[in-house]
Design a protein around this motif. Structure first.
Motif, PDB file in Angstrom:
ATOM      1  N   GLY A 112       0.805  -1.204   0.000  1.00  0.00           N
ATOM      2  CA  GLY A 112       0.000   0.000   0.000  1.00  0.00           C
ATOM      3  C   GLY A 112       0.844   1.262   0.000  1.00  0.00           C
ATOM      4  N   THR A 113       0.154   2.419   0.031  1.00  0.00           N
ATOM      5  CA  THR A 113       0.799   3.723  -0.040  1.00  0.00           C
ATOM      6  C   THR A 113       0.284   4.622   1.080  1.00  0.00           C
ATOM      7  N   LEU A 114       1.189   5.402   1.651  1.00  0.00           N
ATOM      8  CA  LEU A 114       0.851   6.438   2.624  1.00  0.00           C
ATOM      9  C   LEU A 114       1.071   7.805   1.994  1.00  0.00           C
ATOM     10  N   ALA A 115       0.146   8.730   2.215  1.00  0.00           N
ATOM     11  CA  ALA A 115       0.300  10.118   1.796  1.00  0.00           C
ATOM     12  C   ALA A 115       0.311  10.995   3.031  1.00  0.00           C
ATOM     13  N   LEU A 116       1.395  11.776   3.194  1.00  0.00           N
ATOM     14  CA  LEU A 116       1.570  12.621   4.377  1.00  0.00           C
ATOM     15  C   LEU A 116       1.313  14.079   4.028  1.00  0.00           C
ATOM     16  N   PRO A 117       0.828  14.873   4.993  1.00  0.00           N
ATOM     17  CA  PRO A 117       0.609  16.297   4.755  1.00  0.00           C
ATOM     18  C   PRO A 117       1.908  17.084   4.873  1.00  0.00           C
ATOM     19  N   ASN A 118       1.817  18.395   4.786  1.00  0.00           N
ATOM     20  CA  ASN A 118       2.969  19.294   4.863  1.00  0.00           C
ATOM     21  C   ASN A 118       3.763  19.056   6.151  1.00  0.00           C
ATOM     22  N   PRO A 119       5.010  18.596   6.057  1.00  0.00           N
ATOM     23  CA  PRO A 119       5.782  18.310   7.271  1.00  0.00           C
ATOM     24  C   PRO A 119       6.322  19.546   7.967  1.00  0.00           C
ATOM     25  N   ASN A 120       6.031  20.730   7.443  1.00  0.00           N
ATOM     26  CA  ASN A 120       6.359  21.970   8.149  1.00  0.00           C
ATOM     27  C   ASN A 120       5.369  22.217   9.278  1.00  0.00           C
ATOM     28  N   PHE A 121       4.272  21.471   9.278  1.00  0.00           N
ATOM     29  CA  PHE A 121       3.275  21.540  10.338  1.00  0.00           C
ATOM     30  C   PHE A 121       3.316  20.248  11.138  1.00  0.00           C
ATOM     31  N   PHE A 122       2.723  20.276  12.322  1.00  0.00           N
ATOM     32  CA  PHE A 122       2.760  19.112  13.209  1.00  0.00           C
ATOM     33  C   PHE A 122       1.628  18.126  12.943  1.00  0.00           C
ATOM     34  N   ASP A 123       0.506  18.638  12.464  1.00  0.00           N
ATOM     35  CA  ASP A 123      -0.688  17.813  12.371  1.00  0.00           C
ATOM     36  C   ASP A 123      -1.327  17.936  10.993  1.00  0.00           C
ATOM     37  N   GLY A 124      -2.104  16.969  10.640  1.00  0.00           N
ATOM     38  CA  GLY A 124      -2.798  16.946   9.355  1.00  0.00           C
ATOM     39  C   GLY A 124      -3.155  15.520   8.992  1.00  0.00           C
ATOM     40  N   ASP A 125      -4.003  15.367   7.986  1.00  0.00           N
ATOM     41  CA  ASP A 125      -4.481  14.037   7.607  1.00  0.00           C
ATOM     42  C   ASP A 125      -3.377  13.196   6.989  1.00  0.00           C
ATOM     43  N   VAL A 126      -3.215  12.001   7.504  1.00  0.00           N
ATOM     44  CA  VAL A 126      -2.377  10.964   6.889  1.00  0.00           C
ATOM     45  C   VAL A 126      -3.319   9.979   6.223  1.00  0.00           C
ATOM     46  N   ARG A 127      -3.137   9.770   4.929  1.00  0.00           N
ATOM     47  CA  ARG A 127      -4.047   8.924   4.165  1.00  0.00           C
ATOM     48  C   ARG A 127      -3.369   7.614   3.759  1.00  0.00           C
ATOM     49  N   LEU A 128      -4.135   6.561   3.763  1.00  0.00           N
ATOM     50  CA  LEU A 128      -3.650   5.221   3.423  1.00  0.00           C
ATOM     51  C   LEU A 128      -4.516   4.633   2.313  1.00  0.00           C
ATOM     52  N   LYS A 129      -3.862   4.022   1.338  1.00  0.00           N
ATOM     53  CA  LYS A 129      -4.581   3.218   0.351  1.00  0.00           C
ATOM     54  C   LYS A 129      -3.828   1.917   0.160  1.00  0.00           C
ATOM     55  N   ARG A 130      -4.408   0.852   0.684  1.00  0.00           N
ATOM     56  CA  ARG A 130      -3.811  -0.475   0.520  1.00  0.00           C
ATOM     57  C   ARG A 130      -4.177  -1.034  -0.840  1.00  0.00           C
ATOM     58  N   HIS A 131      -3.332  -1.906  -1.355  1.00  0.00           N
ATOM     59  CA  HIS A 131      -3.602  -2.541  -2.641  1.00  0.00           C
ATOM     60  C   HIS A 131      -4.987  -3.212  -2.589  1.00  0.00           C
ATOM     61  N   GLY A 132      -5.789  -2.917  -3.553  1.00  0.00           N
ATOM     62  CA  GLY A 132      -7.132  -3.491  -3.576  1.00  0.00           C
ATOM     63  C   GLY A 132      -8.195  -2.575  -3.001  1.00  0.00           C
ATOM     64  N   ASP A 133      -7.803  -1.553  -2.251  1.00  0.00           N
ATOM     65  CA  ASP A 133      -8.786  -0.602  -1.731  1.00  0.00           C
ATOM     66  C   ASP A 133      -9.325   0.261  -2.863  1.00  0.00           C
ATOM     67  N   ALA A 134     -10.606   0.577  -2.793  1.00  0.00           N
ATOM     68  CA  ALA A 134     -11.206   1.428  -3.817  1.00  0.00           C
ATOM     69  C   ALA A 134     -10.930   2.901  -3.553  1.00  0.00           C
ATOM     70  N   GLU A 135     -10.786   3.264  -2.278  1.00  0.00           N
ATOM     71  CA  GLU A 135     -10.626   4.662  -1.903  1.00  0.00           C
ATOM     72  C   GLU A 135      -9.512   4.817  -0.872  1.00  0.00           C
ATOM     73  N   TRP A 136      -8.971   6.036  -0.812  1.00  0.00           N
ATOM     74  CA  TRP A 136      -8.060   6.395   0.271  1.00  0.00           C
ATOM     75  C   TRP A 136      -8.868   6.516   1.568  1.00  0.00           C
ATOM     76  N   ARG A 137      -8.222   6.227   2.696  1.00  0.00           N
ATOM     77  CA  ARG A 137      -8.866   6.491   3.983  1.00  0.00           C
ATOM     78  C   ARG A 137      -7.910   7.248   4.890  1.00  0.00           C
ATOM     79  N   VAL A 138      -8.475   8.110   5.709  1.00  0.00           N
ATOM     80  CA  VAL A 138      -7.695   8.916   6.640  1.00  0.00           C
ATOM     81  C   VAL A 138      -7.472   8.118   7.917  1.00  0.00           C
ATOM     82  N   LEU A 139      -6.216   8.015   8.333  1.00  0.00           N
ATOM     83  CA  LEU A 139      -5.892   7.282   9.553  1.00  0.00           C
ATOM     84  C   LEU A 139      -6.173   8.138  10.784  1.00  0.00           C
TER      85      LEU A 139
END
Length: 369
Positions: A266-293
């Motif tokens: 799968g793949t992880l998408a991280l937000p702007n690392p200049n900030f401390f917080d924000g949505d981290v999204r995951l899409k595993r192989h076979g998933d239809a959509e990204w989901r926010v962790l």
């Protein structure tokens, strides 16, 4: 927690553009108390003290002579970091310094030598990897949500400093540029998640040689560029992960992601690392959509608000280490970040792969709540 058991009195060295961000951030922690501000311009120090209700102000020597100050937070310009950090350590103060640890690897090595001679501790930015977004990504990797990490990308775009900073010369002079200004946030996030970097291959250049300054209250109308403003690099991590980076003050608009980490599952998408917080999204192989962790640690500030501009989580980390807790934003970690980023220019100049002289351990994760 250990870091909440004692009160730590702080003096801030430097009353410049990010001073308020530190005061606001530090005041979110009851155990941290800002008691003095110092600046080479003592009038500016007094103005900052008056504005934020800080009881004492003066110059740097007065700060170091103040026995009530336990921790010096050093937010001076990068070219002064090494000298001022060493002076504070020699005065017996614990120190937290903004990034980079020093403008050059050679000066940073002198700082590490001073740490070795001192009983005091040194912490260093970047510390945004301590925030909920990178900690959540780290937890996802460590628990196998993307399988084995294989690759990563990181894309730094221009902060457009000439449109908002009254004096952006430091962004385009020694110790500046996208690699040393914004690069540390991105690289610290990657090293926290993936471990140390073993090899660098890079190409760099200057884009426009002069930048027009349009910010309100500017003190200069144009900046001459002295450092590379566009860099592309391939990073080979000791773990075998291959990273691709683009760091540029010439890219104002892009649809590229901030950071993505690719695994066998799968793949992880991280937000702007200049900030401390924000949505981290995951899409595993076979998933239809990204989901926010769900964040695995508490937020430092509300997402998509000015609270994300606050600073100080690394100072809290240092205070916890003074009390015997784990130290994550260590000088060794900051040195490796600087060493790797400095390798970009070495690779460009010498047209070769570069093996950084340093390495580091992945910092201990923050406790999962």
């Amino acid at each position: 927690m250990v870091q909440n058991q004692a009160r730590h009195r702080i003096g801030i060295l430097g009353a410049g553009n990010i001073f308020g961000r530190y005061v606001e951030g530090l005041r979110t922690f009851p155990e941290l108390e800002v008691v003095r501000v110092a600046d080479v311009d003592t009038a500016r120090a007094k103005q900052a003290a008056d504005e934020y209700g800080i009881p004492a102000w003066g110059d740097g020597d007065q700060l170091l002579d103040d026995d009530s100050v336990e921790i010096v937070v050093n937010i001076t310009p990068p070219q002064f970091h090494a000298k001022t950090v060493i002076s504070a350590l020699e005065a017996g103060k614990h120190v937290y310094v903004e990034k980079p640890l020093a403008p050059t690897v050679e000066e940073a090595r002198e700082v590490l030598d001073a740490v070795g001679r001192s009983a005091a501790l040194l912490g260093s930015a970047p510390d945004t990897f301590l925030g909920s977004s990178v900690q959540t990504a780290r937890h996802a990797i460590d628990t196998g949500l993307i399988g084995e990490a294989v690759g990563a990308t990181a894309f730094v775009r221009s902060s457009r400093s000439e449109t908002w900073h009254p004096d952006p010369r430091a962004f385009y002079g020694p110790g500046g540029g996208p690699v040393l200004d914004m690069g540390p946030y991105y690289l610290a996030a990657l090293i926290n998640c993936l471990g140390p970097v073993a090899q660098v291959s890079a190409a760099t250049r200057i884009g426009a040689p002069a930048r027009k300054v349009t910010s309100p209250g500017r003190v200069v109308d144009e900046v001459t560029v002295e450092v590379a403003t566009h860099a592309s690099a391939t990073l080979t991590f000791a773990s075998g992960v291959i990273g691709t980076t683009l760091m540029s003050f010439d890219v104002w608009d892009t649809e590229l992601p901030r950071i993505e980490i690719y695994g066998t599952e799968g793949t992880l998408a991280l937000p702007n690392p200049n900030f401390f917080d924000g949505d981290v999204r995951l899409k595993r192989h076979g998933d239809a959509e990204w989901r926010v962790l769900t964040p695995v640690t508490e937020l430092f500030g509300a997402v998509d608000t000015p609270e994300q501009h606050r600073r100080g989580l690394g100072v809290r980390d240092l205070a916890g280490a003074i009390g015997g807790g784990p130290h994550r934003a260590t000088p060794q970690f900051a040195f490796h970040v600087l060493d790797v980023l400095a390798s970009f220019e070495t690779s460009q100049r010498e047209k070769r792969f570069v093996t950084p002289e340093s390495s580091c351990e992945r910092p201990e994760p923050r406790p999962v709540h």
